[in-house]
Design a protein around this motif. Sequence first.
Motif, PDB file in Angstrom:
ATOM      1  N   LEU A  41      58.007 -50.594  25.402  1.00  0.00           N
ATOM      2  CA  LEU A  41      56.254 -51.172  25.754  1.00  0.00           C
ATOM      3  C   LEU A  41      56.256 -51.819  23.938  1.00  0.00           C
ATOM      4  N   TYR A  42      54.814 -51.843  23.726  1.00  0.00           N
ATOM      5  CA  TYR A  42      54.406 -52.756  22.497  1.00  0.00           C
ATOM      6  C   TYR A  42      53.078 -52.724  22.408  1.00  0.00           C
ATOM      7  N   SER A  43      52.990 -51.981  20.249  1.00  0.00           N
ATOM      8  CA  SER A  43      51.636 -51.725  19.834  1.00  0.00           C
ATOM      9  C   SER A  43      51.515 -51.936  18.649  1.00  0.00           C
ATOM     10  N   GLU A  44      50.360 -52.239  18.367  1.00  0.00           N
ATOM     11  CA  GLU A  44      50.515 -53.063  16.753  1.00  0.00           C
ATOM     12  C   GLU A  44      50.359 -52.022  15.400  1.00  0.00           C
ATOM     13  N   ASP A  45      49.099 -50.748  16.564  1.00  0.00           N
ATOM     14  CA  ASP A  45      48.907 -49.752  15.671  1.00  0.00           C
ATOM     15  C   ASP A  45      50.152 -48.626  16.066  1.00  0.00           C
ATOM     16  N   SER A  46      50.027 -47.873  15.012  1.00  0.00           N
ATOM     17  CA  SER A  46      50.488 -46.466  14.795  1.00  0.00           C
ATOM     18  C   SER A  46      50.841 -46.032  16.660  1.00  0.00           C
ATOM     19  N   TRP A  47      52.227 -45.455  16.828  1.00  0.00           N
ATOM     20  CA  TRP A  47      52.481 -44.554  17.910  1.00  0.00           C
ATOM     21  C   TRP A  47      51.599 -43.904  18.125  1.00  0.00           C
ATOM     22  N   ILE A  48      51.052 -43.168  18.587  1.00  0.00           N
ATOM     23  CA  ILE A  48      50.610 -41.076  18.787  1.00  0.00           C
ATOM     24  C   ILE A  48      51.246 -41.266  20.044  1.00  0.00           C
ATOM     25  N   ILE A  49      51.667 -39.865  20.300  1.00  0.00           N
ATOM     26  CA  ILE A  49      52.456 -39.474  21.244  1.00  0.00           C
ATOM     27  C   ILE A  49      52.004 -37.844  21.233  1.00  0.00           C
ATOM     28  N   VAL A  50      51.190 -37.571  22.565  1.00  0.00           N
ATOM     29  CA  VAL A  50      50.465 -36.442  22.289  1.00  0.00           C
ATOM     30  C   VAL A  50      51.194 -34.877  23.779  1.00  0.00           C
ATOM     31  N   VAL A  51      51.637 -34.169  23.117  1.00  0.00           N
ATOM     32  CA  VAL A  51      52.315 -33.152  24.119  1.00  0.00           C
ATOM     33  C   VAL A  51      52.046 -32.395  23.891  1.00  0.00           C
ATOM     34  N   PRO A  52      52.691 -31.104  25.262  1.00  0.00           N
ATOM     35  CA  PRO A  52      52.887 -29.762  25.431  1.00  0.00           C
ATOM     36  C   PRO A  52      53.882 -29.540  24.137  1.00  0.00           C
ATOM     37  N   THR A  53      53.528 -28.053  24.321  1.00  0.00           N
ATOM     38  CA  THR A  53      55.139 -27.038  23.717  1.00  0.00           C
ATOM     39  C   THR A  53      55.718 -26.784  24.531  1.00  0.00           C
ATOM     40  N   TYR A  54      57.302 -26.903  25.173  1.00  0.00           N
ATOM     41  CA  TYR A  54      57.610 -25.893  25.443  1.00  0.00           C
ATOM     42  C   TYR A  54      58.793 -25.279  25.037  1.00  0.00           C
ATOM     43  N   ALA A  55      58.595 -24.070  24.347  1.00  0.00           N
ATOM     44  CA  ALA A  55      59.327 -23.279  23.588  1.00  0.00           C
ATOM     45  C   ALA A  55      59.851 -23.669  22.691  1.00  0.00           C
ATOM     46  N   TRP A  56      58.720 -24.177  21.417  1.00  0.00           N
ATOM     47  CA  TRP A  56      58.195 -24.628  20.699  1.00  0.00           C
ATOM     48  C   TRP A  56      59.452 -26.256  19.642  1.00  0.00           C
ATOM     49  N   ARG A  57      59.646 -27.012  21.237  1.00  0.00           N
ATOM     50  CA  ARG A  57      59.590 -28.048  20.742  1.00  0.00           C
ATOM     51  C   ARG A  57      59.115 -28.978  22.338  1.00  0.00           C
ATOM     52  N   ASN A  68      64.833 -43.608  26.363  1.00  0.00           N
ATOM     53  CA  ASN A  68      65.026 -44.462  27.127  1.00  0.00           C
ATOM     54  C   ASN A  68      64.309 -45.343  26.965  1.00  0.00           C
ATOM     55  N   THR A  69      63.047 -45.478  25.830  1.00  0.00           N
ATOM     56  CA  THR A  69      62.517 -46.187  26.136  1.00  0.00           C
ATOM     57  C   THR A  69      62.008 -47.105  24.653  1.00  0.00           C
ATOM     58  N   GLU A  70      62.488 -48.400  25.046  1.00  0.00           N
ATOM     59  CA  GLU A  70      62.084 -49.019  23.985  1.00  0.00           C
ATOM     60  C   GLU A  70      60.679 -49.344  23.027  1.00  0.00           C
ATOM     61  N   PHE A  71      59.947 -49.051  21.998  1.00  0.00           N
ATOM     62  CA  PHE A  71      58.726 -48.867  21.638  1.00  0.00           C
ATOM     63  C   PHE A  71      59.184 -50.161  20.383  1.00  0.00           C
ATOM     64  N   THR A  72      58.187 -51.120  20.824  1.00  0.00           N
ATOM     65  CA  THR A  72      58.042 -52.671  19.862  1.00  0.00           C
ATOM     66  C   THR A  72      56.873 -52.811  19.047  1.00  0.00           C
ATOM     67  N   GLY A  73      56.854 -53.226  18.097  1.00  0.00           N
ATOM     68  CA  GLY A  73      55.835 -53.535  17.124  1.00  0.00           C
ATOM     69  C   GLY A  73      55.732 -52.465  16.368  1.00  0.00           C
ATOM     70  N   SER A  74      54.845 -51.950  15.867  1.00  0.00           N
ATOM     71  CA  SER A  74      55.065 -50.642  15.277  1.00  0.00           C
ATOM     72  C   SER A  74      55.388 -50.000  15.276  1.00  0.00           C
ATOM     73  N   LYS A  75      56.523 -49.416  14.173  1.00  0.00           N
ATOM     74  CA  LYS A  75      57.655 -48.623  13.443  1.00  0.00           C
ATOM     75  C   LYS A  75      56.701 -46.902  13.142  1.00  0.00           C
ATOM     76  N   ASP A  76      55.544 -47.216  12.652  1.00  0.00           N
ATOM     77  CA  ASP A  76      55.203 -45.615  12.683  1.00  0.00           C
ATOM     78  C   ASP A  76      55.031 -44.722  13.551  1.00  0.00           C
ATOM     79  N   ILE A  77      55.295 -43.300  13.981  1.00  0.00           N
ATOM     80  CA  ILE A  77      54.529 -42.766  14.822  1.00  0.00           C
ATOM     81  C   ILE A  77      54.653 -41.214  14.664  1.00  0.00           C
ATOM     82  N   TYR A  78      53.311 -40.604  14.831  1.00  0.00           N
ATOM     83  CA  TYR A  78      52.590 -39.765  14.891  1.00  0.00           C
ATOM     84  C   TYR A  78      52.707 -39.133  16.137  1.00  0.00           C
TER      85      TYR A  78
END
Length: 252
Positions: A41-57, A68-78
């Motif tokens: 995957l590629y993104s110029e902007d920051s990555w934002i991962i939105v997920v539910p909480t399963y047992a506090w993680r 197992n996924t390669e993130f290219t472009g921006s190195k910043d992640i929320y």
Amino acid sequence: MILYFSGTGNSAYVAKRIGKEVMDDVINLFEKIRNKDNSKLYSEDSWIIVVPTYAWRIPHIVQNWIENTEFTGSKDIYFVMTCGENIGNAGKYLKKLCLQKNMNYYGCAEIVMPENYIALFSTPTEEQAMEIIERAEVVIDKVASYIRNGEEFPQAKISIGDRMSSGIINDLFYPLFVHAKKFYVTNTCISCGKCLDVCPTNNIRMENKKPVWAENCTHCMACINRCPKEAIEYGKHSHGLPRYTCKKEMLY
């Protein structure tokens, strides 16, 4: 780029609302996780991962997909985590994940949404759920403002209980509780196959026109909460409890 995983709509709603506020693309990870699609995957902007909480993680299936996924472009992640109460010390493990991925960890935000974990807890009525979501919207907008300004999320103080919840309790939770043995279907089942369609692990099959659960359950609660006839139960605990899906998610 905003990537989300959602069983009953809470994280989908949060992701779409943030996407609207920051004017960024929003991608549902359901098919990627279900099909084991780890294409780059590629993104110029920051990555934002939105997920539910399963047992506090974050859910294990999302963690494995990210690893197992390669993130290219921006190195910043929320990371943005929806929860019924709190996210414990989830940030500690997300920092490790970001270090492993050679990415810049910009923090983890907690969004309290209506409880959907009908296997162990009580789900809210529709009125109660709308009140919880209304309170959450202020927090969602604040989270979006941090992302829009490129600022790190402020982090709350972590208690001993938080450390235990995200540590030893999470380690025990999966082997002890995350299985499909207690799922069963009642006579109100209409054999529509909705439960098969919403399962992110392909863990459900039809036998004699009724769903049967295998051993690869992640406890997302999509099948039981999204059944149009409320024909699925989880042991005795789910009897009489309202099924929960995020109605506001459908507006986005």
